[in-house]
Design an enzyme around this catalytic site. Sequence first.
Site, mmCIF file in Angstrom:
data_model
loop_
_atom_site.group_PDB
_atom_site.id
_atom_site.type_symbol
_atom_site.label_atom_id
_atom_site.label_comp_id
_atom_site.label_asym_id
_atom_site.label_seq_id
_atom_site.Cartn_x
_atom_site.Cartn_y
_atom_site.Cartn_z
ATOM 1 N N HIS A 72 5.670 -1.717 17.766
ATOM 2 C CA HIS A 72 6.932 -1.627 16.765
ATOM 3 C C HIS A 72 7.443 -0.180 16.847
ATOM 4 C CE1 HIS A 72 6.050 -5.317 14.049
ATOM 5 N NE2 HIS A 72 5.646 -5.531 15.057
ATOM 6 N N TYR A 196 9.131 -3.238 4.096
ATOM 7 C CA TYR A 196 8.514 -2.551 2.788
ATOM 8 C C TYR A 196 9.682 -2.815 1.810
ATOM 9 C CZ TYR A 196 4.530 -0.154 4.965
ATOM 10 O OH TYR A 196 3.316 0.133 5.868
ATOM 11 N N PRO A 288 -3.198 1.668 0.125
ATOM 12 C CA PRO A 288 -2.800 1.185 1.552
ATOM 13 C C PRO A 288 -1.280 1.313 2.034
ATOM 14 C CG PRO A 288 -3.304 -0.616 0.241
ATOM 15 C CD PRO A 288 -3.636 0.721 -0.712
ATOM 16 N N LYS A 292 -2.884 4.380 6.213
ATOM 17 C CA LYS A 292 -3.648 5.330 6.757
ATOM 18 C C LYS A 292 -5.052 5.235 6.884
ATOM 19 C CE LYS A 292 -0.208 7.957 8.144
ATOM 20 N NZ LYS A 292 0.255 7.284 9.381
ATOM 21 N N TYR A 380 4.359 8.342 9.318
ATOM 22 C CA TYR A 380 3.966 7.050 9.715
ATOM 23 C C TYR A 380 3.350 6.538 10.833
ATOM 24 C CZ TYR A 380 4.006 1.745 8.680
ATOM 25 O OH TYR A 380 3.593 0.605 8.657
#
Length: 384
Positions: A72, A196, A288, A292, A380
């Site tokens: 991604h 998200y 979460p 990570k 990220y």
Amino acid sequence: MRTQVGIIGAGPAGLLLSHLLHLRGISSVVLERRSRAYVERRVRAGVLEQGTVDTLVEAGVGARLLREGLPHDGIELRYGGAAHRIAFEKLVPGRRITVYGQQEVVKDLIAARLEAGGDLRFEVEDVAVHDPAGAPYLTFGGERLDCEVIAGCDGFHGVSRPSIPEGVLSVFERDYPFAWLGVLARVRPSAEELIYARDERGFALHSMRSPEVSRFYLQVPPDADVADWPDERVWAELRARLETIPGFALETGEIIEKGVTPMRAFVAEPMQYGRLYLAGDSAHIVPPTGAKGLNLAVADVRTLTEALAAYFGTGSADLLDGYSAACLRRVWRAQHFSWWMTTLLHTFADEDAYARRLQLSHLDYVTSSAAAATTLAENYVGLS
Ligand code: FAD
Ligand code: DHB
């Protein structure tokens, strides 16, 4: 019985450590209290940083990951009736994440260990750590395993951290006033990238495992019970929180797994005592939202492998002595990023109207400022 490294726990940390040590010619025995089928079916994380993928590929356990993992180049933040893409290819060129289920990583590692004749013991009872600061050994099911070093890879609820005498560890922790309901469904993902979503009803996350299987998370009260979440309620809530932009429709299908995860942050320092070294969730956990946990476990194991290779190769304990300090900087960076993502995206019951406006303004900042978006993207895709 004797081995160089006694490893407690056959999660990603313990299995990867055993495999990397094997590649360096160092012997280990892995003791796991659950069955092989249980650990291979346990549904958890799904986002692998580039460094995690590189580690698995270099260790020769990445063939299926490269074949079936989904690379991604961005994620979507959805709020206020609009979608905002965080474009990794533009903000952090050359770096991306790969979506591949944690239990697939676990299956690949177990297969590699067994193929190499590794000593993995499942369903062992009453593992206990003895004399970690002297001549360490483990006992389990009436047997004794003498070790030069013990690796506590037994997760947050394991026995290795509690075996360290009181007063040695400093503990830092935070409980969040909500939990995540995780759902795995046999349905085509409704989007190409992870979503998200921040919504007044609470946070929602749309992730995936394959072109046929989707993974979802919903912010729920801390004491939520899966029994109160029949499938129709899960889909209705996911729709309410995700169908918030024009033209987006959530595909629904058969739910194959459901579970509630408390949201908690925890760090124990130092991550070592005598010849006992903690790696992964046994030493630290993160909420979460930043994806990570698994990546931190892999980073700990990489560091521990180098230190053990030096110790068994040259007799120098310098790297082992510095293991905890070498890990903790990254651990705290991950704590900060996970706290930041969690704060940015969840609704907090005790927040007033001003705090809610500030949160939306913070999201506007992240999606309109290249500097802020780059911060999110850098963290990220991988903490250096
Ligand atoms: P674990 O995977 O917990 O492995 C520890 C192993 O030790 C287990 O197999 C356990 O059975 C074994 N064990 C425990 N006690 C003993 C004992 N006494 N004797 C022998 N064996 C023992 N991270 C994300 O990024 N995204 C997510 O969505 C996400 N969801 C999660 C959901 C849950 C329910 C949990 C618990 C964690 C989740 N995480 C998530 C975090 C991520 O999965 C962990 O960070 C990762 O599993 C850490 O790997 P580990 O090997 O350190 O620990
Ligand atoms: C997944 C889990 C996470 O915690 C996250 O932040 C993103 C994706 C997942 O399980 O796919």
